[in-house]
Design a protein around this motif. Structure first.
Motif, short mmCIF file in Angstrom:
data_model
loop_
_atom_site.label_atom_id
_atom_site.label_comp_id
_atom_site.label_asym_id
_atom_site.label_seq_id
_atom_site.Cartn_x
_atom_site.Cartn_y
_atom_site.Cartn_z
N ALA A 1 10.02 -19.92 -29.27
CA ALA A 1 8.93 -18.94 -29.34
C ALA A 1 7.94 -19.22 -30.47
CB ALA A 1 9.50 -17.53 -29.50
N ILE A 2 8.29 -20.10 -31.40
CA ILE A 2 7.41 -20.36 -32.54
C ILE A 2 6.04 -20.84 -32.09
CG2 ILE A 2 7.07 -21.87 -34.54
CD1 ILE A 2 10.08 -21.69 -35.03
N ARG A 3 6.05 -21.73 -31.07
CA ARG A 3 4.78 -22.22 -30.54
C ARG A 3 4.86 -22.29 -29.02
NH1 ARG A 3 4.57 -24.69 -35.65
NH2 ARG A 3 6.21 -26.18 -35.09
N GLU A 4 4.95 -21.12 -28.39
CA GLU A 4 5.05 -21.09 -26.93
C GLU A 4 3.71 -20.81 -26.25
OE1 GLU A 4 7.45 -17.94 -25.41
OE2 GLU A 4 6.77 -16.48 -26.91
N LYS A 5 2.67 -20.51 -27.04
CA LYS A 5 1.35 -20.23 -26.48
C LYS A 5 0.38 -21.33 -26.90
CE LYS A 5 1.96 -15.21 -26.43
NZ LYS A 5 1.44 -13.90 -26.92
N GLU A 6 -0.45 -21.76 -25.96
CA GLU A 6 -1.40 -22.81 -26.23
C GLU A 6 -2.44 -22.37 -27.26
OE1 GLU A 6 -4.55 -25.75 -23.86
OE2 GLU A 6 -3.20 -24.42 -22.75
N GLN A 7 -2.71 -23.26 -28.24
CA GLN A 7 -3.69 -22.99 -29.28
C GLN A 7 -4.93 -23.85 -29.07
OE1 GLN A 7 -3.20 -20.58 -31.70
NE2 GLN A 7 -1.36 -20.14 -30.48
N PRO A 8 -6.10 -23.34 -29.42
CA PRO A 8 -7.33 -24.14 -29.26
C PRO A 8 -7.25 -25.43 -30.06
CG PRO A 8 -7.85 -21.83 -29.76
CD PRO A 8 -6.38 -21.99 -29.96
N PHE A 9 -7.82 -26.49 -29.52
CA PHE A 9 -7.81 -27.79 -30.18
C PHE A 9 -9.13 -28.49 -29.94
CE2 PHE A 9 -7.20 -32.42 -29.52
CZ PHE A 9 -6.97 -32.78 -30.85
N VAL A 10 -9.68 -29.10 -30.99
CA VAL A 10 -10.92 -29.87 -30.91
C VAL A 10 -10.59 -31.33 -31.18
CG1 VAL A 10 -13.22 -30.24 -31.86
CG2 VAL A 10 -12.32 -27.90 -31.64
N GLU A 11 -10.88 -32.20 -30.22
CA GLU A 11 -10.67 -33.63 -30.40
C GLU A 11 -11.84 -34.20 -31.20
OE1 GLU A 11 -9.78 -37.04 -31.01
OE2 GLU A 11 -8.22 -36.05 -29.82
N ARG A 12 -11.60 -34.49 -32.48
CA ARG A 12 -12.68 -34.88 -33.39
C ARG A 12 -13.25 -36.26 -33.06
NH1 ARG A 12 -14.67 -30.42 -35.91
NH2 ARG A 12 -12.95 -29.08 -36.61
N GLY A 13 -12.47 -37.11 -32.41
CA GLY A 13 -12.97 -38.44 -32.12
C GLY A 13 -13.81 -38.54 -30.87
N LYS A 14 -13.87 -37.47 -30.08
CA LYS A 14 -14.50 -37.54 -28.77
C LYS A 14 -16.00 -37.77 -28.84
CE LYS A 14 -14.13 -35.36 -24.25
NZ LYS A 14 -13.50 -34.23 -23.48
N ASN A 15 -16.65 -37.18 -29.83
CA ASN A 15 -18.10 -37.30 -29.93
C ASN A 15 -18.54 -38.13 -31.13
OD1 ASN A 15 -18.64 -35.57 -27.65
ND2 ASN A 15 -18.02 -33.84 -28.94
N ALA A 16 -17.63 -38.91 -31.69
CA ALA A 16 -17.97 -39.73 -32.85
C ALA A 16 -18.80 -40.94 -32.45
CB ALA A 16 -16.67 -40.20 -33.54
N ASP A 17 -19.51 -41.48 -33.41
CA ASP A 17 -20.32 -42.69 -33.20
C ASP A 17 -19.39 -43.84 -32.83
OD1 ASP A 17 -21.95 -44.90 -33.30
OD2 ASP A 17 -22.32 -44.78 -35.47
N PRO A 18 -19.53 -44.42 -31.65
CA PRO A 18 -18.64 -45.53 -31.25
C PRO A 18 -18.69 -46.71 -32.20
CG PRO A 18 -19.88 -44.69 -29.37
CD PRO A 18 -20.48 -44.07 -30.59
N GLU A 19 -19.83 -46.91 -32.88
CA GLU A 19 -19.96 -48.03 -33.81
C GLU A 19 -19.41 -47.70 -35.20
OE1 GLU A 19 -23.94 -49.48 -33.88
OE2 GLU A 19 -24.05 -49.76 -31.69
N LYS A 20 -19.17 -46.41 -35.45
CA LYS A 20 -18.54 -45.96 -36.70
C LYS A 20 -19.31 -46.43 -37.94
CE LYS A 20 -14.29 -46.52 -34.10
NZ LYS A 20 -14.97 -47.27 -33.01
N LYS A 21 -20.62 -46.30 -37.88
CA LYS A 21 -21.47 -46.83 -38.95
C LYS A 21 -21.24 -46.10 -40.28
CE LYS A 21 -25.26 -46.34 -36.45
NZ LYS A 21 -24.74 -46.19 -35.07
N ALA A 22 -21.03 -44.79 -40.24
CA ALA A 22 -20.84 -44.04 -41.49
C ALA A 22 -19.54 -44.44 -42.17
CB ALA A 22 -20.86 -42.54 -41.20
N LEU A 23 -18.49 -44.61 -41.40
CA LEU A 23 -17.19 -44.98 -41.95
C LEU A 23 -17.17 -46.43 -42.43
CD1 LEU A 23 -14.17 -44.07 -42.36
CD2 LEU A 23 -13.71 -45.11 -40.12
N PHE A 24 -17.56 -47.33 -41.55
CA PHE A 24 -17.52 -48.75 -41.90
C PHE A 24 -18.53 -49.10 -42.99
CE2 PHE A 24 -15.86 -50.08 -37.42
CZ PHE A 24 -14.62 -49.53 -37.73
N GLY A 25 -19.66 -48.39 -42.98
CA GLY A 25 -20.69 -48.68 -43.98
C GLY A 25 -20.27 -48.32 -45.39
#
Length: 414
Positions: free
Chosen positions: A88-112
């Motif tokens: 019962a601790i986690r029997e109900k679905e909780q909202p989740f946001v996939e952070r990588g879904k809309n990220a820059d595919p080239e990852k310029k901010a991270l790699f830069g």
């Protein structure tokens, strides 16, 4: 895997009860007495004095209060005894946001912002050099989420990481897993302590002749019994042996691509039963033996950021394939486990040692598309201490229109 789970993992699920266990279970029939009264939360049996120097230095620098003891245990009243309480601790679905879904595919901010980006193998494992996790902005965090989804595991050496930032980063990537039994950093209930010296003190039987199946020294995927198992998992090791203590990861994407088209077609849409490391008492039949939390998930799951199919089974926590006879399930699962375990070309092995004394190393991996194995070759002669934050992700799903990794990338299967 927690210390109590690591000890439990060494025992069979349906092992016969010894006399002490039988007495305990009979006592549970007396519902006027709460068995939690015998379980102490808080700071009982403190191990502050045994903390490695580098760990203590990290905690003191960032204001972690060790005055009451270490590590901290969950409140006694929150510790589940019965399997229905744990479920019962986690029997109900909780909202989740996939952070990588809309990220820059080239990852310029991270790699830069990095000094160097090193791929450790062709398709699994990347090391980012010259970037502090403390300093990432949200755009870089999103791009890191996508990089982890694509490369399975990403490493950062020489980290001067605030434990509170580690916990906050975990909350950014999902719903932090607050385990009702695992020990944690004081004041940070989602920051689980991974410390083999402590685990051995609590009863984990691990030695040179008994490393496989002892705690994390086995192929496993964390918390697959959850309704929403972890996505990004972040382990920061702040005490690391001079030699050894490596961890190995294997790619679920590549494991799926290793299968024949006929077996892929057979498994697509199938489900398996996954069970918890901890076991609990069956309220309806306490004398029957301890039970685990169980849930069904797809054997082949689709990653929401990459859209790639991944094989989602692991030897430590997968029980059976739904709809098959027990012997059929056993044979197929054994073969699927062997794909992860025997194919070195879909694995990456990482040594945690930093290049600068006194600093730590972080690994962030996607628990949805991987297995991992902690190598106990340092034999406990040097301390190895870390803190893990697991971010619970989506309810696992299978999209029949999704592609495999090699299909999506246009890579040959020959």
């Amino acid at each position: 895997m927690s210390p109590s789970a690591a000890v439990a993992a060494q025992n069979k699920q349906d092992a016969p009860l010894n006399l002490d266990e039988l007495v305990t279970k009979i006592s549970l029939l007396n519902t006027s007495k709460d068995p939690r009264s015998t379980v102490k939360g808080g700071f009982a049996d403190s191990w502050v004095e045994a903390l490695p120097e580098t760990t203590r230095g990290r905690y003191e620098k960032y204001g972690i209060d060790l005055s009451k003891g270490y590590p901290q245990r969950p409140p006694t009243e929150n510790i589940p005894i019965f399997v229905d309480e744990a479920f019962a601790i986690r029997e109900k679905e909780q909202p989740f946001v996939e952070r990588g879904k809309n990220a820059d595919p080239e990852k310029k901010a991270l790699f830069g912002a990095a000094k160097e980006v090193k791929n450790l193998t062709k398709h699994i494992g990347t090391e980012i050099v010259g970037l502090q996790l403390n300093d990432l902005n949200d755009k870089q965090r999103d791009e890191l989420a996508l990089l982890i989804a694509e490369r399975v595991v990403v490493f950062f050496r020489d980290q001067d990481l605030d434990p509170k930032v580690q916990a906050e980063l975990g909350a950014y990537y999902g719903n932090v897993e607050y385990h009702p039994q695992q020990v944690h950093v004081p004041g940070l209930p989602g920051a689980t302590v991974i410390w083999q010296d402590l685990f051995r003190h609590l009863g984990l039987k691990i030695g040179f002749k008994n490393t496989v199946k002892a705690g994390t020294s086995q192929w496993h995927t964390d918390l697959t019994h959850e309704l929403q198992p972890p996505g990004i998992t972040h382990l920061h090791n702040d005490a690391i042996p001079d030699v050894g203590g490596d961890t190995v990861w294997a790619s679920g994407y590549a494991a799926y691509d290793k299968l024949s088209p006929a077996l892929q077609q057979f498994l697509d849409g199938k489900k398996a039963v996954y069970f918890s490391a901890h076991s609990y008492v069956d309220r309806e039949n306490p004398l029957k033996g301890r039970k685990h939390v169980e849930r069904e998930h797809p054997i082949i799951r689709t990653h929401p950021a990459t859209g790639w199919k991944s094989l989602f089974v692991n030897r430590a926590m997968t029980s059976r394939i739904v709809g098959l006879e027990p012997e059929e399930s056993k044979v197929i699962l054994e073969y699927l486990y062997s794909i992860f375990e025997k194919n070195l070309d879909i694995q990456v092995r990482f040594n945690w040692k930093p290049t600068k004394p006194g600093l730590g190393t972080s690994a962030l991996w996607d628990n949805r598309v991987s297995q991992h194995f902690a190598v106990w070759d340092h034999e406990g002669k040097e301390p190895r201490h870390g803190v893990r934050v697991s971010s619970l992700a989506e309810v696992p799903y299978f999209d029949p229109n999704s592609k495999s990794q090699r299909e999506a990338l246009g890579l040959s299967l020959d």
